[in-house]
Write an enzyme that holds these catalytic residues in place. Structure first.
Site, PDB file in Angstrom:
ATOM      1  N   LYS A 114      79.285  45.015  76.206  1.00 48.50           N
ATOM      2  CA  LYS A 114      78.846  45.085  77.603  1.00 48.50           C
ATOM      3  C   LYS A 114      77.635  45.978  77.747  1.00 48.50           C
ATOM      4  O   LYS A 114      76.791  45.748  78.607  1.00 48.50           O
ATOM      5  CB  LYS A 114      79.984  45.536  78.516  1.00 48.50           C
ATOM      6  CG  LYS A 114      81.072  44.487  78.636  1.00 48.50           C
ATOM      7  CD  LYS A 114      81.897  44.579  79.896  1.00 48.50           C
ATOM      8  CE  LYS A 114      82.804  43.360  80.003  1.00 48.50           C
ATOM      9  NZ  LYS A 114      83.837  43.464  81.010  1.00 48.50           N
ATOM     10  N   LYS A 196      84.189  33.813  72.802  1.00 49.65           N
ATOM     11  CA  LYS A 196      85.349  33.572  73.658  1.00 49.65           C
ATOM     12  C   LYS A 196      84.943  32.991  75.008  1.00 49.65           C
ATOM     13  O   LYS A 196      83.858  33.256  75.515  1.00 49.65           O
ATOM     14  CB  LYS A 196      86.168  34.855  73.809  1.00 49.65           C
ATOM     15  CG  LYS A 196      85.719  35.777  74.895  1.00 49.65           C
ATOM     16  CD  LYS A 196      86.783  36.828  75.250  1.00 49.65           C
ATOM     17  CE  LYS A 196      86.275  37.497  76.526  1.00 49.65           C
ATOM     18  NZ  LYS A 196      87.135  38.399  77.189  1.00 49.65           N
ATOM     19  N   LYS A 199      84.264  34.138  81.904  1.00 46.07           N
ATOM     20  CA  LYS A 199      83.788  33.748  83.233  1.00 46.07           C
ATOM     21  C   LYS A 199      82.376  34.243  83.474  1.00 46.07           C
ATOM     22  O   LYS A 199      81.696  33.789  84.377  1.00 46.07           O
ATOM     23  CB  LYS A 199      84.748  34.251  84.299  1.00 46.07           C
ATOM     24  CG  LYS A 199      84.978  35.737  84.278  1.00 46.07           C
ATOM     25  CD  LYS A 199      86.169  36.100  85.136  1.00 46.07           C
ATOM     26  CE  LYS A 199      86.481  37.573  84.942  1.00 46.07           C
ATOM     27  NZ  LYS A 199      87.858  37.922  84.984  1.00 46.07           N
TER      28      LYS A 199
HETATM   29  P1  ATP Z   1      84.733  38.570  81.177  1.00 49.43           P
HETATM   30  O1  ATP Z   1      85.069  37.284  80.501  1.00 49.43           O
HETATM   31  O2  ATP Z   1      84.040  38.405  82.486  1.00 49.43           O
HETATM   32  O3  ATP Z   1      84.114  39.591  80.288  1.00 49.43           O
HETATM   33  P2  ATP Z   1      87.474  38.889  80.997  1.00 49.43           P
HETATM   34  O4  ATP Z   1      87.898  37.591  81.554  1.00 49.43           O
HETATM   35  O5  ATP Z   1      87.515  39.110  79.543  1.00 49.43           O
HETATM   36  O6  ATP Z   1      86.072  39.224  81.594  1.00 49.43           O
HETATM   37  P3  ATP Z   1      89.577  40.132  82.471  1.00 49.43           P
HETATM   38  O7  ATP Z   1      89.416  39.307  83.677  1.00 49.43           O
HETATM   39  O8  ATP Z   1      89.902  41.528  82.760  1.00 49.43           O
HETATM   40  O9  ATP Z   1      88.269  40.117  81.595  1.00 49.43           O
HETATM   41  O10 ATP Z   1      90.661  39.527  81.498  1.00 49.43           O
HETATM   42  C1  ATP Z   1      91.960  39.351  81.916  1.00 49.43           C
HETATM   43  C2  ATP Z   1      92.876  38.919  80.827  1.00 49.43           C
HETATM   44  O11 ATP Z   1      92.478  37.661  80.295  1.00 49.43           O
HETATM   45  C3  ATP Z   1      92.967  39.854  79.625  1.00 49.43           C
HETATM   46  O12 ATP Z   1      94.331  39.999  79.262  1.00 49.43           O
HETATM   47  C4  ATP Z   1      92.214  39.144  78.546  1.00 49.43           C
HETATM   48  O13 ATP Z   1      92.706  39.482  77.281  1.00 49.43           O
HETATM   49  C5  ATP Z   1      92.462  37.701  78.879  1.00 49.43           C
HETATM   50  N1  ATP Z   1      91.393  36.833  78.418  1.00 49.43           N
HETATM   51  C6  ATP Z   1      90.103  36.842  78.824  1.00 49.43           C
HETATM   52  N2  ATP Z   1      89.393  35.874  78.213  1.00 49.43           N
HETATM   53  C7  ATP Z   1      90.264  35.238  77.387  1.00 49.43           C
HETATM   54  C8  ATP Z   1      90.136  34.137  76.477  1.00 49.43           C
HETATM   55  N3  ATP Z   1      88.980  33.515  76.298  1.00 49.43           N
HETATM   56  N4  ATP Z   1      91.232  33.734  75.796  1.00 49.43           N
HETATM   57  C9  ATP Z   1      92.417  34.357  75.974  1.00 49.43           C
HETATM   58  N5  ATP Z   1      92.593  35.391  76.814  1.00 49.43           N
HETATM   59  C10 ATP Z   1      91.550  35.837  77.517  1.00 49.43           C
END
Ligand code: ATP
Ligand code: LTN
Length: 331
Positions: A114, A196, A199
């Protein structure tokens, strides 16, 4: 009767949820509600570690609450609350900041990634993000933390801080364990299966949102990157297909083997068509319920107010202990 163990988890209200968030985290929270004492938070304090437009943050917070409920979180069973409503989170973070090592925080993968994205104005909150996350978890004497694979390192830090505090003062915090599912812990981008699904990806074809319409889901899956081998096989040589099989498995609850044998000899066309159908049908009930909850703002308010009260009581108790142990004089 044996006391129920405690579960804590949260998602940031930093934008629309992807099926990665859903499969990797929220979906796994539902089944835990009957057997554990669950706390599920909307972590708005975390969200402001990257710039947010205030009115969007407000909308995203309520949206996320509606999605929690639409996915099956039940306020009668679990404590569902907004992080900023319970001030103990920020307060414990201060104490734990004084016990966190700069070296360990600067090795956090998420911070490194980040901070690359916001080089010119790196804020201190992004650096101490994992300390706030540790506070979330430790305040509730949490046993288990269901998250996606990407949060494992943060969990390690929470464990370290708990042990460090317990050793320096005396037994205060429960040392939490991560709960990471094997299938679906890391859903990858549909456009680049090496990274990964996120969003915050600027290519919207990389992710499927929980609220995407059937047309959009069809289109995104159709465009998903595969390979030229033309076989539906779960292998590291075919990262795109592997990822689609993971999504298929998560939504259909079929095993990897079942999916492979179902599509033996079939091309990607049929596989993708079926996958789109399964995802659309899987999301439909969530989308319908989401619309209903969004029409009922009074109910949403009732839920987050009740949740904050319940959370507050537990969190205060832990914070009081902490303050006493570090040597603060009680008021
Ligand atoms: P960003 O993608 O915007 O960096 P994020 O989606 O990783 O943000 P959070 O919204 O806080 O961040 O994530 C919420 C939950 O979703 C966490 O438990 C994270 O481990 C899970 N998560 C996020 N992306 C994935 C993915 N691609 N596959 C599986 N789990 C995910
Ligand atoms: N950093 C987490 C969100 C989060 C969290 C938590 C998860 C904040 N506090 C406590 C579990 C427990 C993420 O998923 N990006």
């Amino acid at each position: 009767m044996e006391e129920k163990k405690t579960v804590f988890s949260g998602v940031q209200p930093s934008g629309a949820l992807t099926i990665g968030n859903y499969i990797g985290s929220i979906r796994n929270w539902i089944d835990l509600q009957d057997d554990y004492n669950c706390f599920y938070s909307i972590v708005d304090l975390h969200a402001i570690t990257v710039p947010q437009v205030p009115k969007d943050l407000r909308k995203n917070t309520l949206d996320l609450l509606a999605l929690y409920l639409a996915s099956g979180l039940d306020p009668e069973k679990s404590t569902i609350f907004i992080q900023s409503h319970v001030s103990a989170h920020a307060e414990l973070t201060w104490v734990l900041n004084t016990m966190s090592y700069m070296g360990q925080l600067s090795r956090m993968t998420q911070f490194k990634e980040k901070s690359k994205r916001s080089e010119e104005n790196l804020n201190a909150g992004l650096f101490t993000y994992p300390v706030l996350m540790a506070s979330d978890i430790l305040l509730y004497q949490t046993d288990l933390v269901p998250v996606g694979e990407d949060q494992k390192q943060h969990l390690e830090l929470a464990r370290d801080l708990a042990e460090r505090f317990n050793n320096r003062y005396s037994e205060t915090f429960k040392v939490p364990d991560p709960l990471i599912k094997k299938v679906g812990a890391r859903i990858m981008s549909l456009q680049n299966p090496e990274s990964k699904m996120s969003k915050s990806d600027n290519n919207e074809n990389g992710y499927i949102l929980l609220l995407d319409s059937p047309d959009i889901i069809n289109r995104k899956i159709k465009r998903a990157v595969t390979d030229s081998l033309g076989q539906v096989k779960y292998s590291d040589e075919q990262p795109g297909v592997k990822n689609l099989i993971n999504i298929y498995s998560a939504f259909s609850r079929n095993s990897i083997e079942e999916i492979e044998s179902k599509y033996e000899g079939a091309g990607y066309g049929q596989f993708k068509k079926d996958l789109a159908e399964i995802v659309i049908e899987g999301l439909r009930p969530i989308q319908t319920k989401y619309d209903d909850y969004m029409k009922n703002k009074d109910y949403l308010k009732e839920v987050y107010k009740g949740g904050a009260e319940k959370a507050e009581r537990v969190a205060r108790k832990t914070l009081r202990k902490v303050y006493k142990k570090v040597g603060f004089i009680p008021r």
